[in-house]
Design an enzyme around this catalytic site. Structure first.
Site, PDB file in Angstrom:
ATOM      1  N   HIS A 191       0.822  -1.213   0.000  1.00 53.49           N
ATOM      2  CA  HIS A 191       0.000   0.000   0.000  1.00 53.49           C
ATOM      3  C   HIS A 191       0.852   1.258   0.000  1.00 53.49           C
ATOM      4  O   HIS A 191       0.511   2.256  -0.590  1.00 53.49           O
ATOM      5  CB  HIS A 191      -0.918  -0.011   1.223  1.00 53.49           C
ATOM      6  CG  HIS A 191      -0.180  -0.372   2.444  1.00 53.49           C
ATOM      7  ND1 HIS A 191      -0.217  -1.633   2.978  1.00 53.49           N
ATOM      8  CD2 HIS A 191       0.691   0.331   3.185  1.00 53.49           C
ATOM      9  CE1 HIS A 191       0.579  -1.676   4.017  1.00 53.49           C
ATOM     10  NE2 HIS A 191       1.139  -0.507   4.164  1.00 53.49           N
ATOM     11  N   ARG A 200     -19.287  10.396 -17.316  1.00 50.81           N
ATOM     12  CA  ARG A 200     -19.842   9.051 -17.093  1.00 50.81           C
ATOM     13  C   ARG A 200     -21.078   9.198 -16.201  1.00 50.81           C
ATOM     14  O   ARG A 200     -20.944   9.334 -14.978  1.00 50.81           O
ATOM     15  CB  ARG A 200     -18.815   8.161 -16.401  1.00 50.81           C
ATOM     16  CG  ARG A 200     -17.612   7.762 -17.259  1.00 50.81           C
ATOM     17  CD  ARG A 200     -16.602   7.017 -16.381  1.00 50.81           C
ATOM     18  NE  ARG A 200     -15.639   6.240 -17.128  1.00 50.81           N
ATOM     19  CZ  ARG A 200     -14.345   6.562 -17.232  1.00 50.81           C
ATOM     20  NH1 ARG A 200     -13.883   7.648 -16.662  1.00 50.81           N
ATOM     21  NH2 ARG A 200     -13.522   5.772 -17.901  1.00 50.81           N
ATOM     22  N   ARG A 222     -22.135  10.940 -21.695  1.00 54.91           N
ATOM     23  CA  ARG A 222     -22.379   9.554 -22.105  1.00 54.91           C
ATOM     24  C   ARG A 222     -23.640   9.040 -21.418  1.00 54.91           C
ATOM     25  O   ARG A 222     -23.782   9.159 -20.192  1.00 54.91           O
ATOM     26  CB  ARG A 222     -21.190   8.666 -21.727  1.00 54.91           C
ATOM     27  CG  ARG A 222     -21.404   7.230 -22.194  1.00 54.91           C
ATOM     28  CD  ARG A 222     -20.170   6.405 -22.003  1.00 54.91           C
ATOM     29  NE  ARG A 222     -19.969   6.044 -20.606  1.00 54.91           N
ATOM     30  CZ  ARG A 222     -18.915   5.355 -20.172  1.00 54.91           C
ATOM     31  NH1 ARG A 222     -17.981   4.990 -21.029  1.00 54.91           N
ATOM     32  NH2 ARG A 222     -18.795   5.058 -18.908  1.00 54.91           N
ATOM     33  N   GLU A 242     -15.994   0.518 -28.388  1.00 47.24           N
ATOM     34  CA  GLU A 242     -15.444  -0.233 -27.252  1.00 47.24           C
ATOM     35  C   GLU A 242     -15.370  -1.724 -27.516  1.00 47.24           C
ATOM     36  O   GLU A 242     -14.784  -2.462 -26.738  1.00 47.24           O
ATOM     37  CB  GLU A 242     -16.314  -0.028 -26.005  1.00 47.24           C
ATOM     38  CG  GLU A 242     -16.439   1.405 -25.596  1.00 47.24           C
ATOM     39  CD  GLU A 242     -17.177   1.563 -24.289  1.00 47.24           C
ATOM     40  OE1 GLU A 242     -16.526   1.697 -23.263  1.00 47.24           O
ATOM     41  OE2 GLU A 242     -18.431   1.544 -24.324  1.00 47.24           O
ATOM     42  N   ASN A 262     -10.227   1.242 -22.674  1.00 48.39           N
ATOM     43  CA  ASN A 262     -10.254   0.276 -21.563  1.00 48.39           C
ATOM     44  C   ASN A 262     -11.049  -0.956 -21.973  1.00 48.39           C
ATOM     45  O   ASN A 262     -10.601  -2.092 -21.842  1.00 48.39           O
ATOM     46  CB  ASN A 262     -10.894   0.907 -20.314  1.00 48.39           C
ATOM     47  CG  ASN A 262     -10.278   2.243 -19.962  1.00 48.39           C
ATOM     48  OD1 ASN A 262      -9.125   2.488 -20.265  1.00 48.39           O
ATOM     49  ND2 ASN A 262     -11.048   3.116 -19.342  1.00 48.39           N
ATOM     50  N   ASP A 263     -12.256  -0.712 -22.481  1.00 51.49           N
ATOM     51  CA  ASP A 263     -13.070  -1.853 -22.897  1.00 51.49           C
ATOM     52  C   ASP A 263     -12.602  -2.439 -24.216  1.00 51.49           C
ATOM     53  O   ASP A 263     -12.659  -3.654 -24.409  1.00 51.49           O
ATOM     54  CB  ASP A 263     -14.550  -1.448 -22.996  1.00 51.49           C
ATOM     55  CG  ASP A 263     -15.225  -1.540 -21.639  1.00 51.49           C
ATOM     56  OD1 ASP A 263     -15.054  -2.574 -20.977  1.00 51.49           O
ATOM     57  OD2 ASP A 263     -15.890  -0.571 -21.240  1.00 51.49           O
ATOM     58  N   ARG A 299     -10.923  -6.811 -17.639  1.00 55.52           N
ATOM     59  CA  ARG A 299     -10.154  -5.633 -17.213  1.00 55.52           C
ATOM     60  C   ARG A 299      -9.938  -5.577 -15.713  1.00 55.52           C
ATOM     61  O   ARG A 299      -9.167  -4.758 -15.214  1.00 55.52           O
ATOM     62  CB  ARG A 299     -10.810  -4.341 -17.731  1.00 55.52           C
ATOM     63  CG  ARG A 299     -12.176  -4.072 -17.179  1.00 55.52           C
ATOM     64  CD  ARG A 299     -12.884  -2.959 -17.962  1.00 55.52           C
ATOM     65  NE  ARG A 299     -12.723  -1.648 -17.361  1.00 55.52           N
ATOM     66  CZ  ARG A 299     -13.332  -0.548 -17.814  1.00 55.52           C
ATOM     67  NH1 ARG A 299     -14.115  -0.609 -18.889  1.00 55.52           N
ATOM     68  NH2 ARG A 299     -13.170   0.593 -17.227  1.00 55.52           N
ATOM     69  N   CYS A 304     -11.358   8.355 -25.249  1.00 52.08           N
ATOM     70  CA  CYS A 304     -11.578   8.752 -23.849  1.00 52.08           C
ATOM     71  C   CYS A 304     -11.186   7.639 -22.879  1.00 52.08           C
ATOM     72  O   CYS A 304     -11.432   7.741 -21.686  1.00 52.08           O
ATOM     73  CB  CYS A 304     -13.026   9.175 -23.626  1.00 52.08           C
ATOM     74  SG  CYS A 304     -14.206   7.878 -23.982  1.00 52.08           S
TER      75      CYS A 304
HETATM   76  C1  PEP Z   1     -13.433   2.767 -21.798  1.00 47.53           C
HETATM   77  O1  PEP Z   1     -13.936   1.646 -21.807  1.00 47.53           O
HETATM   78  O2  PEP Z   1     -12.282   3.011 -22.211  1.00 47.53           O
HETATM   79  C2  PEP Z   1     -14.199   3.898 -21.238  1.00 47.53           C
HETATM   80  C3  PEP Z   1     -13.765   5.137 -21.347  1.00 47.53           C
HETATM   81  O3  PEP Z   1     -15.347   3.597 -20.577  1.00 47.53           O
HETATM   82  P1  PEP Z   1     -15.391   3.018 -19.074  1.00 47.53           P
HETATM   83  O4  PEP Z   1     -13.991   2.991 -18.551  1.00 47.53           O
HETATM   84  O5  PEP Z   1     -16.309   3.900 -18.334  1.00 47.53           O
HETATM   85  O6  PEP Z   1     -15.956   1.652 -19.302  1.00 47.53           O
HETATM   86 MG    MG Z   2     -16.044   1.458 -21.403  1.00 46.88          MG
END
Ligand code: PEP
Ligand code: MG
Length: 846
Positions: free
Chosen positions: A460, A567, A603, A697, A720-721, A731, A768
């Site tokens: 930590h 978000r 979004r 995504e 990310n997705d 993830r 994003c």
């Molecule tokens: C993503 O998936 O990159 C994204 C910006 O959406 P979230 O992280 O809210 O799923």
């Molecule tokens: Mg996403």
């Protein structure tokens, strides 16, 4: 030492079918039995009664253990137990009926042994029940008198019915992270599962016990199980245990590779004594060492009724578990699931029954809750640390840390306080280890760096130091703690070195190094309000990902040119109910107002996957990331989508550059249906048209971007997705965190395809996801033709600087080279090429 012999249960001290009128009579009767047998002075019964008023001795499950006050120990002539079997039971407290009353006479704490046996019996209701009704006193004597095999070192542990042998091949031995997985898998079997190493055995469902085995590589263990389908259960557990080997070996190889890598950091001019540890948070700090002695806070020992103590302990543990979960989620979001896993392991330590049992036993003896918990943690942690195994020593530190969290819940006045006496800075704080609460609460004006004797790069301390931007070194060994106070030092948090007593020349060099780093950050910060225009005049929009209007001020101060991702599911997640149209309208209006005319992309709700909203009571899915998530949910739940769209169009009608974006779109019909809903609501309200976009995504959206582009005004790539779905890596999975790299060429190619298709149709593409906030990732995305980058506000200055320093032509070339790479590592190896490209601009900016 406590033993069965020191607590004899004489036959004449067991009274079957006793019929005391009430609790007071039962206590008196037990006291008389003890006195008649010569164990206590006559006054002891009265002491037992007084003790009962100070603290309840009802253990639960029909058992009470009255005993005298500590200060009356002088009334005990010899240890003894008096047992009343009360078949019909008597009310001990409202709602609590005692069938077995065990009066204890003990001069010191020998009766802990009997309490240990009792707590085991409490977990076996059938065996206990038989003691309430038996006609044979010997049955009671045998049950309470027999020392369990595990406690008797002479008797080797016995395996259970089904078994398999395994030789530990985890290079770091069984440490908390894999042990947590063993415990989870063992619990899922529903069987009793035991792990034995030589004569030592532990229940596989108890984390601390497992860790106490101190398993090292090469140790041969026997895993055995009893219960329904034990063989099949054991096969599943074996698959978990052996399945972790590959990851453990990969982690060890990575660690070895890192350790062998040349130290890249600050080099003193001359030879300096340096203490070496592991670099945990990069950066250089110059200051005087302040060794934090673990001044033991005086923990009050205030007895309280057992039932109240139990309830408060349970509440404190529950609150700590929630705190750790929040810390895990927050850390996963900010630093990734790999960094967050330690908090899950910490939460696992709280499940340990030994810790809870020991605490309860100490409370039963008349100690206060905080004192008992602290003692229990210290005893278990002490036994872990005493085994001389560095893995277990680390776990002892973890256990103490979790223990302090619980203690702070039990009594907030016991939280920390040891940092109160810090000298005026700049201070390099040295400690055995630091609790997250210590680290999070540090004053960065005074504390410039951290060095701990214990901990690891995922501890930590390391995680929070990185979050706070404080240079830190961990695992610096106990030599750190012996440093004379106020020793001058230079801490290199990247290389993991604490250079001691630097001379003037070294100090000057370190100051120059620090100044250069600071200047770079200051240069980035000074220009953060300027647009990100490449040297050849190409502008990339840089926006912020924020969720609430109160975050807008900080985002703008960091140089955000608008909001690229709001978000909205967080409006639902952060409260216990669903915000209605009016609530949402007010929030969107406030956000537009806070942005003072800058663009806002909202979004629509992205619920599902890792973003579950309990109060919506949506059906539980076996695989929520592949289930009714994002746009799929919106189209199935007009009651959620329509109020949101109405609120958005009403906000747009009131003024402000607002765009609407839909998450998790996979097909053209989805977009057509979403657009139709928007158009209907817009027309109903007489609101203006607003740009409508979709998130890219899932690979399907990227591959079909040309078809989708006909129906949308813009795309925003959620890396990310997109990384999760392209690489088939959850993830949230900490074991795969290192491989879930958004710079994987497969992900970059999908982004490249999306940009090409969008450009053909005259649409723009933004990003994003997390990749947009990494300066190198942002540069590659710009090279791929991405027009807008939206990120966490604090990433903005460095991203803008990276873009400003390059030429678009160079970035395009870099992106083309990245697309041709075979692996994410090869892509990352291009980073020096970007640095070489941006160097001259940085100098120009300076
Ligand atoms: C993503 O998936 O990159 C994204 C910006 O959406 P979230 O992280 O809210 O799923
Ligand atoms: Mg996403």
């Amino acid at each position: 030492m406590a033993s069965a012999a020191s607590m004899p249960i004489a036959r004449e001290l067991v009274r079957l079918d006793a019929r005391p009128a009430d609790k007071a009579a039962a206590i008196a009767e037990a006291g008389q039995l003890l006195a008649a047998a010569g164990c206590v002075e006559p006054g002891y019964a009265a002491s037992m009664a007084r003790r009962e008023q100070a603290a309840n001795t009802f253990l639960g499950h029909g058992v009470a253990i009255p005993h005298g006050l500590g200060e009356d120990r002088g009334l005990v002539r010899r240890n003894g137990l008096a047992i009343l079997q009360i078949r019909d039971g008597i009310e001990w407290n409202p709602g609590q009926v005692a069938h077995l009353v065990i009066g204890i006479a003990a001069a010191s704490d020998e009766h802990i042994a009997i309490l240990r046996r009792l707590t085991r019996l409490l977990n076996d209701p059938a065996a206990l029940q038989s003691l309430f009704t038996t006609d044979d006193a010997e049955v009671i004597i045998a049950a309470l008198g027999a020392e369990p095999a595990a406690a008797a070192p002479a008797a080797p542990a016995q395996d259970l019915a089904e078994r398999f042998d395994w030789v530990v091949d985890y290079p770091a031995g069984l440490h908390a992270r894999p042990a947590t997985r063993w415990v989870e898998a063992a619990r899922a079997t529903g069987c009793r599962v035991q792990v034995r190493h030589g004569d030592q055995a532990a229940e596989a469902t108890a984390l601390v016990g497992l860790l106490q085995l101190g398993l090292r590589p090469g140790d041969r263990i026997t895993v055995s199980a009893d219960g329904r389908d034990a063989a099949a259960a054991l096969a599943r557990l074996r698959a978990t245990i052996t399945g972790l080997s590959a990851q453990e070996k990969a982690d060890a190889a990575l660690a070895a590779q890192r350790a062998a890598a040349p130290v890249r950091g600050w080099e003193p001019a001359g030879p300096l004594v340096a203490l070496a540890g592991i670099g945990a948070s990069p950066g250089l700090a110059i200051g005087r060492v302040h060794v934090l002695t673990q001044a033991e806070a005086a923990i009050p020992d205030t007895p309280l009724p057992l039932a109240e103590g139990g309830a408060r302990l349970e509440a404190a543990i529950r609150a700590t578990r929630a705190q750790l979960k929040a810390l895990e989620d927050d850390t996963a979001r900010r630093l990734g699931p790999g960094e967050a896993a330690i908090f899950r392991a910490h939460a696992g330590l709280l499940e340990d029954p030994d810790l809870i049992t020991l605490t309860c036993q100490l409370m039963v003896e008349g100690h206060g809750l905080a004192w008992s918990w602290h003692q229990a943690v210290e005893r278990v942690a002490g036994s872990l640390a005493a085994l001389g195994n560095p893995v277990l020593a680390g776990r002892a530190a973890d256990l103490r840390d979790v223990g302090r969290r619980v203690l702070a819940q039990i009594d907030p006045t016991l939280a920390g306080g040891s940092l109160a006496s810090l000298p005026e800075g700049p201070v390099i704080l040295v400690a055995e280890d630091l609790a997250p609460s210590d680290t999070a609460g540090l004053d960065p004006k005074r504390v410039v760096g951290l060095a701990t004797a214990a901990g690891g790069p995922t501890s930590h301390t390391a995680i929070l130091a990185r979050t706070l931007g404080l240079p830190a070194m961990v695992a610096g060994t106990a030599a750190l703690l012996d440093l004379p106070p106020s020793t001058e030092a230079v801490l290199d948090g990247g290389a993991g070195r604490l250079h001691l007593s630097p001379g003037e020349a070294d100090l000057a060099a370190a100051r120059a190094f620090l100044a250069a780093q600071g200047e770079q950050r200051a240069r980035e910060a000074a220009l953060r309000a300027e647009p990100a225009v490449t040297r050849d005049g190409h502008r990339i929009e840089v926006a912020a990902n924020i969720n609430t209007p109160d975050q807008a001020g900080f985002a703008l101060a960091q140089g955000a040119e608008g909001v690229g991702l709001m978000r909205t599911e967080f409006l639902f997640l952060e409260r216990g109910d669903t915000p209605d149209e009016a609530d949402q309208h007010a929030i969107y209006r406030a956000m537009l107002a806070a942005l003072e005319g800058r663009p806002l992309i909202v979004r629509a709700l992205d619920i599902g996957g890792d973003k579950q909203v309990p109060h919506l009571r949506l059906p539980v899915e076996a695989n929520p990331f592949l289930g009714v998530r994002g746009a799929r949910l919106l189209l199935r739940r007009p009651d959620l989508m329509e109020p949101q769209l109405r609120a958005l169009y009403r906000a747009a009608a009131a003024g402000g550059p607002l765009s609407i974006m839909f998450p998790m779109v996979t097909s053209v019909p989805e977009v057509i249906a979403l657009r139709a809903a928007c158009e209907r609501i817009r027309a109903e309200l007489g609101a203006p048209a607003v740009p409508l976009g979709i998130m890219v995504e899932v690979p399907a959206a990227a591959v079909q971007a040309d078809a989708l582009a006909r129906h949308v005004d813009f795309f925003s790539v959620g890396t990310n997705d997109l990384t999760q779905y392209t690489l088939a890596i959850d993830r949230q999975n900490p074991d795969l965190a290192a491989e879930a790299d958004s710079l994987h060429p497969a992900v970059l190619r999908l982004i490249g395809q999306t940009v090409e298709a969008a450009t053909r149709h005259g649409r723009w593409v933004g990003v994003c996801g997390g990749l947009a906030g990494e300066p190198f990732g942002a540069a590659l995305l710009a090279g791929l033709g991405v027009a807008e980058l939206s990120m966490t506000p604090r990433d903005i200055p460095a991203v803008k600087a990276a873009l400003r320093g390059a030429e678009l032509a160079g970035l395009r070339d870099l992106a083309a080279r990245a697309l041709a790479c075979g692996t994410a590592e090869e892509v990352r190896a291009l980073e020096p090429a970007l640095r070489a490209m941006t160097q001259p601009a940085a100098q120009v900016a300076a």
